[in-house]
Design an enzyme around this catalytic site. Sequence first.
Site, PDB file in Angstrom:
ATOM      1  CB  SER A 144      -3.638   0.409   6.206  1.00 33.92           C
ATOM      2  OG  SER A 144      -3.924   1.109   7.405  1.00 33.92           O
ATOM      3  CE1 TYR A 159      -6.525  -3.930   7.651  1.00 34.23           C
ATOM      4  CE2 TYR A 159      -5.365  -2.113   8.716  1.00 34.23           C
ATOM      5  CZ  TYR A 159      -6.175  -2.584   7.702  1.00 34.23           C
ATOM      6  OH  TYR A 159      -6.631  -1.713   6.736  1.00 34.23           O
TER       7      TYR A 159
END
Length: 261
Positions: A144, A159
């Site tokens: 990501s 995350y």
Amino acid sequence: MPINWPNQVAFITGGARGLGRATALRLAGHGVAVAVNYSASAAAAEALAAEIVKAGGKAVAVQADVADGKAMEVAARKAEAALGPITILVNNAGIAWPATIESWEPEGYARLHAVNVVGVINGVRAVAAGMKARGYGRIVNISSVASFGTCGFPGNHFYAGSKAEVNTLTKRFALELSPHGITVNAVAPGFVRTDMTELGKTPEEWKALHDGFVAVAMTGRVGEPDDIANAVTFFAAPDSSWVTAQVLAVDGGRKDFIAHG
Ligand code: NAP
């Protein structure tokens, strides 16, 4: 790039929905047989496999929680019994965990790490020996742009950290596996419309989020699952044999973190 890649079998974790689903369809379009892994979405995985078969391709749905190493090993062998040796692994399964410094707690963090990081390790461990023995493989991990540190949702520190670990493991695994003909790369998506980004939000909240990300993208739009599937397909292609240990941001040209390197 050839339209048909002969004798290719892909194992896509979390392949039933979102980015995994788009990747499964894209690879199937190149003639790749696809094992659609799922943890909970059995109906969606079966339906996708049936859709690929109906279009003349080969596919099976295989259940396994990526956090469970034994289950992943069993699922990989099941996929190979049905489709042949796995040549492409897409470690796509992932979960978000919107915790702040204040709301952090160990159970949620352990699950995030188990799925986003140990899941990648389990995927690689389930296919590496066979790929090594055959001297060929393509491994693509889904990271990501949050992994670069200063972008993403506020409050998604952990995350982001899990995906930074994915980036480092991608490079370390490439170091070990590339001499065996196995490339290991990562795609780092920006903001893409999927269940992960859309569910649980009111239309107004979604619009505010969407418009915020549009404003910081050079291309003036958020991503669609196909945008990511396209980049995964590049790394997964037989021709991409001299590209390894790379983390490719696919984010429409985000302007909100570049200055921080
Ligand atoms: P999504 O729509 O929420 O789908 C997540 C997928 O992961 C589902 O197929 C789900 O399968 C699977 N999954 C979750 N936990 C699993 C587990 N323990 N074992 C096996 N499969 C599991 O999310 P998405 O947006 O497509 O995200 C796919 C990947 O891209 C993730 O790694 C995510 O972090 C990353 N990413 C997404 C974006 C974005 O903007 N969408 C941005 C950057 C990175 P089940 O339904 O069967 O559980």
